[in-house]
Design an enzyme around this catalytic site. Structure first.
Site, PDB file in Angstrom:
ATOM      1  NE  ARG A 173      31.322  49.209  45.149  1.00 24.34           N
ATOM      2  CZ  ARG A 173      32.426  48.550  45.520  1.00 24.34           C
ATOM      3  NH1 ARG A 173      32.462  47.234  45.476  1.00 24.34           N
ATOM      4  NH2 ARG A 173      33.477  49.211  45.941  1.00 24.34           N
ATOM      5  CG  ASP A 187      32.726  30.599  32.499  1.00 25.34           C
ATOM      6  OD1 ASP A 187      31.632  31.173  32.278  1.00 25.34           O
ATOM      7  OD2 ASP A 187      33.729  30.731  31.761  1.00 25.34           O
ATOM      8  CG  HIS A 191      31.181  44.073  40.507  1.00 24.83           C
ATOM      9  ND1 HIS A 191      29.809  44.059  40.659  1.00 24.83           N
ATOM     10  CD2 HIS A 191      31.688  44.294  41.743  1.00 24.83           C
ATOM     11  CE1 HIS A 191      29.510  44.283  41.934  1.00 24.83           C
ATOM     12  NE2 HIS A 191      30.631  44.425  42.605  1.00 24.83           N
ATOM     13  CB  ALA A 198      35.729  43.356  44.270  1.00 23.47           C
ATOM     14  NE  ARG A 200      28.677  50.126  47.926  1.00 18.53           N
ATOM     15  CZ  ARG A 200      29.690  49.318  48.181  1.00 18.53           C
ATOM     16  NH1 ARG A 200      29.490  48.029  48.298  1.00 18.53           N
ATOM     17  NH2 ARG A 200      30.905  49.792  48.335  1.00 18.53           N
ATOM     18  NE  ARG A 250      36.189  46.651  51.897  1.00 14.67           N
ATOM     19  CZ  ARG A 250      35.505  46.048  50.949  1.00 14.67           C
ATOM     20  NH1 ARG A 250      34.946  44.880  51.187  1.00 14.67           N
ATOM     21  NH2 ARG A 250      35.375  46.582  49.770  1.00 14.67           N
ATOM     22  N   PRO A 274      37.050  38.288  48.417  1.00 16.57           N
ATOM     23  CG  PRO A 274      37.580  39.538  46.518  1.00 16.57           C
ATOM     24  CD  PRO A 274      36.875  38.306  46.962  1.00 16.57           C
ATOM     25  CG  ASN A 275      39.083  43.453  50.294  1.00 19.17           C
ATOM     26  OD1 ASN A 275      40.229  43.395  50.750  1.00 19.17           O
ATOM     27  ND2 ASN A 275      38.843  43.855  49.054  1.00 19.17           N
ATOM     28  CD  GLU A 290      25.640  37.561  42.906  1.00 22.62           C
ATOM     29  OE1 GLU A 290      26.251  38.637  42.823  1.00 22.62           O
ATOM     30  OE2 GLU A 290      25.004  37.061  41.957  1.00 22.62           O
ATOM     31  CG  ASN A 322      29.677  38.577  49.824  1.00 19.04           C
ATOM     32  OD1 ASN A 322      30.088  39.108  48.798  1.00 19.04           O
ATOM     33  ND2 ASN A 322      29.309  39.268  50.887  1.00 19.04           N
ATOM     34  CG  HIS A 373      26.450  41.054  46.866  1.00 22.96           C
ATOM     35  ND1 HIS A 373      27.806  40.999  46.665  1.00 22.96           N
ATOM     36  CD2 HIS A 373      25.889  40.395  45.827  1.00 22.96           C
ATOM     37  CE1 HIS A 373      28.057  40.346  45.550  1.00 22.96           C
ATOM     38  NE2 HIS A 373      26.905  39.956  45.025  1.00 22.96           N
ATOM     39  CG  LEU A 374      27.701  41.892  53.952  1.00 22.08           C
ATOM     40  CD1 LEU A 374      29.166  42.143  54.232  1.00 22.08           C
ATOM     41  CD2 LEU A 374      26.958  41.477  55.201  1.00 22.08           C
ATOM     42  CB  SER A 375      26.244  47.109  50.393  1.00 26.22           C
ATOM     43  OG  SER A 375      26.933  46.689  49.228  1.00 26.22           O
ATOM     44  CE1 TYR A 393      30.670  45.988  51.294  1.00 26.49           C
ATOM     45  CE2 TYR A 393      32.347  47.535  52.039  1.00 26.49           C
ATOM     46  CZ  TYR A 393      31.695  46.873  51.020  1.00 26.49           C
ATOM     47  OH  TYR A 393      32.069  47.092  49.722  1.00 26.49           O
TER      48      TYR A 393
END
Length: 150
Positions: free
Chosen positions: A113, A89, A82, A79, A109, A20, A12-13, A100, A76, A102-104, A25
């Site tokens: 997160r 699963d 979390h 959200a 944070r 954004r 998402p996003n 996995e 990625n 993640h950009l940040s 990001y």
């Protein structure tokens, strides 16, 4: 080594990359991330399949499809990292490694997160390197497969 296929999946996003919260990001768009990844794949003989969705069920479908024709994946989950037991699963059930990304740096944070439901079942985790994290994740995935003799 022959042609391999990897899934690069975004949650998402992430379709809003570049607009954004660029201070968090970065200013690189998802299309630019995909273009960089494509170049990486072409240089290494790796075919990449890309998908992005804001819907948990679609992400589950893409992961499940990948188990049939991909050697591994870079994911990625945004959200959903979390919150989604369903995605956790699914990754645990796959017989392909999933890294996995993640950009940040999620640990720098908000406290919520800092917990990843996917981390315990992921083959590896890359975070905090911005768009370059996708290339690091792809390299890591390729290394995992080489170590397994695949």
């Amino acid at each position: 080594m022959g042609t391999r296929r990897f899934l690069v999946l975004n949650g998402p996003n992430l379709n809003l990359l570049g607009e954004r919260e660029p201070e968090v990001y970065g200013s690189v768009t998802l299309e630019e991330v995909e273009a960089r990844c494509r170049r990486w794949g072409e240089e290494r003989g790796v075919e990449l399949r890309f998908a992005q969705s804001n819907h948990e069920g679609v992400l589950l479908d893409r992961l499940q499809e990948a188990r049939r024709d991909c050697a591994g994946g870079v994911f990625n989950p945004g959200a959903y990292t979390h919150t989604s037991v369903a995605l956790r699963d699914c990754v645990a059930a796959l017989r392909i490694p999933v890294v996995e990304v993640h950009l940040s740096n999620t640990h720098a944070r908000e406290p919520f997160r800092r917990r990843s439901l996917l981390a315990p079942v992921a083959a590896g985790r890359v975070e905090g390197f911005g768009a370059a994290g996708y290339l690091l994740a792809l390299e890591g995935l390729l290394g995992i497969l080489r170590e397994r003799g695949l």
